[in-house]
Scaffold this motif. Structure first.
Motif, short mmCIF file in Angstrom:
data_model
loop_
_atom_site.label_atom_id
_atom_site.label_comp_id
_atom_site.label_asym_id
_atom_site.label_seq_id
_atom_site.Cartn_x
_atom_site.Cartn_y
_atom_site.Cartn_z
N TYR A 96 0.82 -1.22 0.00
CA TYR A 96 0.00 0.00 0.00
C TYR A 96 0.85 1.27 0.00
N THR A 97 1.88 1.31 0.86
CA THR A 97 2.69 2.53 0.96
C THR A 97 3.41 2.87 -0.34
N PRO A 98 4.12 1.92 -0.98
CA PRO A 98 4.77 2.27 -2.25
C PRO A 98 3.77 2.60 -3.35
N PHE A 99 2.64 1.89 -3.38
CA PHE A 99 1.61 2.18 -4.39
C PHE A 99 1.10 3.61 -4.23
N ILE A 100 0.78 3.98 -2.99
CA ILE A 100 0.23 5.32 -2.74
C ILE A 100 1.27 6.40 -3.03
N ALA A 101 2.56 6.11 -2.78
CA ALA A 101 3.61 7.08 -3.08
C ALA A 101 3.65 7.37 -4.58
N VAL A 102 3.53 6.32 -5.40
CA VAL A 102 3.49 6.51 -6.86
C VAL A 102 2.23 7.25 -7.27
N TRP A 103 1.11 6.90 -6.64
CA TRP A 103 -0.16 7.56 -6.98
C TRP A 103 -0.08 9.06 -6.67
N ASN A 104 0.45 9.42 -5.52
CA ASN A 104 0.56 10.83 -5.16
C ASN A 104 1.49 11.58 -6.12
N TRP A 117 -6.90 6.47 -0.37
CA TRP A 117 -6.81 5.01 -0.40
C TRP A 117 -6.88 4.46 1.01
N GLN A 118 -7.65 3.41 1.20
CA GLN A 118 -7.78 2.76 2.50
C GLN A 118 -6.69 1.72 2.69
N ARG A 119 -6.02 1.80 3.82
CA ARG A 119 -4.95 0.84 4.15
C ARG A 119 -5.50 -0.27 5.05
N PRO A 120 -4.82 -1.41 5.10
CA PRO A 120 -5.27 -2.49 5.99
C PRO A 120 -5.11 -2.10 7.45
N ARG A 121 -6.00 -2.58 8.26
CA ARG A 121 -5.97 -2.25 9.69
C ARG A 121 -5.65 -3.49 10.51
N LYS A 122 -5.05 -3.25 11.66
CA LYS A 122 -4.77 -4.35 12.59
C LYS A 122 -6.07 -4.80 13.24
N ARG A 192 18.70 14.03 -0.04
CA ARG A 192 18.18 14.33 -1.38
C ARG A 192 17.19 13.28 -1.85
N LYS A 193 17.45 12.03 -1.49
CA LYS A 193 16.60 10.94 -1.94
C LYS A 193 16.08 10.18 -0.72
N SER A 194 14.81 10.37 -0.40
CA SER A 194 14.23 9.72 0.77
C SER A 194 13.24 8.65 0.33
N LYS A 195 12.66 7.97 1.28
CA LYS A 195 11.69 6.91 0.99
C LYS A 195 10.47 7.46 0.26
N THR A 196 10.10 8.70 0.58
CA THR A 196 8.92 9.32 -0.03
C THR A 196 9.22 9.97 -1.36
N GLY A 197 10.50 10.05 -1.72
CA GLY A 197 10.87 10.70 -2.95
C GLY A 197 11.06 12.20 -2.82
N GLU A 198 10.83 12.74 -1.63
CA GLU A 198 10.96 14.17 -1.40
C GLU A 198 12.19 14.45 -0.53
#
Length: 358
Positions: A96-104, A117-122, A192-198
Motif C-alpha cells: 500500500y505505501t509504495p503504491f500510494i507514493a506513486v499515486w501521489n 486510499w484505505q490501508r489495511p488495519r490491525k 536528497r533521496k528519501s523513501k517518499t521521494g521528497e
C-alpha cells in the motif's frame, strides 16, 4: 507526430499506429490523465528520486493499467495476491505505501485524481494473540548498549551506525549521503533521496560534528567501507553493513542491534526526553509537508535542540576513530578481514584494531 514503431512487420506496425492514434485522441480531449499507465507513473517516480523498493511486484500487477481504471478493490486484491500470508502491517509497508507514493506522484503531475486510499488495519480487541519470534531492528536499545556494540565494529561501519543512532536516518539515506549534503558548521544535512521521494533536512547532533568534518572535506560519498567503496543497499537486508553487523554480534554477544535499530532508538529516546511529537516526526521525516520542503536547506533551531537531547556515553566518544576518522577508516576490528596474501609474503598483518575492552 513521427515515431518509429520499432517493428518490421507491416501489420504489427499498423496495429501500433491505430492504438497510438487512439491514445493521442484521448489525450487531446481528456488530458494525459486519460492515458497514463501505472507503469509510466512508476518510471517517472523513480526518475524523480523516489525509492523503487517493493515496487517491482506491484508494477508487474498494475504496470499496463491506466491510472484512472485502478480502484480500491484492485489494490486490495493485489496486496492479498502478492502477500497472502502477511500481517496487515507488512502488506501496508510493502504494497500500500509504495503504491500510494506513486499515486501521489501521479496526482502532482496531473495524471490522476486525488484519492483517499484505505490501508489495511490491525485486528481490534484484546483477544487477538500473535506469537512470533522477535526480530532485531524492530525495537530500540539504550545508548550504553549501542555504544558497546559499536565498539566491536571496524571504524568504517561503526561511523555509519553511529550516524544512524544520532540522526534517525534510514540506512539507504545514509548510504546515499554526499559531502556536499552536509554542513557541519550549520549542523545540518539534506537527504536528497528519501523513501517518499521528497528531500528533507536533518539536524546534526553535536557528537557527529566532532568527527564528520574530515569526511566532508574529503568530498564525494560521505560514508565508505574499509576499502574506500560506497555502501550499497541490499533488498530486505542490511546492505553493506550486513557483514559488519554479523561480525559485531559474534564478537560482542549482542544480538538485538541492526541498521534500523538506530532509527527506532532515536524515536523512542526523543519521546522519553519529552520532545514534542511534531518535532520528533519532522526529525524522522514523517511530517514532510509541502511547506517544510521549501526550507530543506534552512537549519531549524528547535530540531537541532531536540536531536541534542540524545545521550552520548563516554565509551562511545572515547573510541579511537572519533579523533581521526580518515586515519582509522581502513582499519579492521580484531578477527575480521584476514589477509592470506600477507602470510604468503611472510609479512605480519598490522591492519587490525585491538579487541575493545568491556
Amino acid at each position: 507526430m513521427y515515431r518509429s514503431t520499432k517493428v518490421t512487420n507491416e501489420q504489427d506496425a499498423d496495429d501500433i499506429r491505430i492504438v497510438t492514434e487512439h491514445q493521442l485522441l484521448l489525450e487531446s480531449v481528456f488530458g494525459k490523465a486519460a492515458t497514463k499507465t501505472f507503469g509510466e507513473a512508476v518510471a517517472s517516480y523513480v526518475e524523480s528520486g523516489g525509492s523503487d523498493r517493493f515496487l517491482r511486484p506491484i508494477t508487474e500487477v498494475f504496470g499496463k493499467f491506466r491510472l484512472r481504471d485502478i480502484k480500491q478493490n484492485d489494490l486490495n486484491a493485489a496486496a492479498a495476491k502478492l502477500y497472502p500470508t502477511a500481517q496487515p502491517e507488512t502488506r501496508n509497508r510493502q504494497c500500500y505505501t509504495p503504491f500510494i507514493a506513486v499515486w501521489n506522484h501521479a496526482v502532482k503531475n496531473g495524471w490522476a485524481e486525488v484519492r483517499l486510499w484505505q490501508r489495511p488495519r490491525k485486528p481490534k480487541g484484546t483477544n487477538v494473540v500473535r506469537i512470533r519470534s522477535a526480530r532485531s531492528g524492530q525495537a530500540p536499545v539504550d545508548y550504553e548498549r549501542a555504544a558497546k556494540f559499536v565498539s566491536f565494529m571496524s571504524p568504517a561501519p561503526a561511523m555509519v551506525l553511529t550516524a544512524l543512532f544520532y540522526t534517525g536516518l534510514r540506512p539507504i539515506e545514509a548510504f546515499a549521503l554526499e559531502a556536499a549534503d552536509v554542513d557541519v558548521a550549520k549542523r545540518w544535512l539534506v537527504v536528497r533521496k528519501s523513501k517518499t521521494g521528497e528531500p528533507r533536512g536533518v539536524p546534526l547532533h553535536s557528537f557527529l560534528c566532532e568527527w564528520l568534518g574530515p569526511l566532508v572535506e574529503r568530498g564525494g560519498i560521505l560514508f565508505r567501507g574499509p576499502r574506500g567503496e560506497p555502501y550499497k543497499e541490499v533488498q530486505d537486508g542490511g546492505g553493506g553493513l550486513k557483514t559488519a553487523i554479523n561480525g559485531a554480534r559474534r564478537r560482542s554477544g549482542i544480538k538485538d542491534v541492526s541498521p534500523y535499530t538506530g532509527r527506532h532508538s532515536v524515536s523512542t529516546q526523543l519521546v522519553v526526553n519529552g520532545v514534542h511529537p511534531h518535532i520528533k516526526d519532522q526529525l524522522l521525516g514523517h511530517a514532510a509537508d509541502s511547506m517544510s520542503r521549501h526550507y530543506t536547506n534552512v537549519p531549524q533551531k528547535p530540531l537541532i535542540e531536540a536531536i541534542d537531547t540524545l545521550p552520548v556515553p563516554a565509551s562511545w566518544r572515547a573510541l579511537p576513530w572519533v579523533a581521526a576518522p580518515l586515519e582509522w577508516q581502513s582499519k579492521l576490528a580484531e578477527g575480521t578481514g584476514k589477509r592470506t596474501d600477507l602470510k604468503k609474503a611472510g609479512r605480519v598483518d598490522t591492519h587490525a584494531l585491538p579487541r575493545p575492552r568491556t
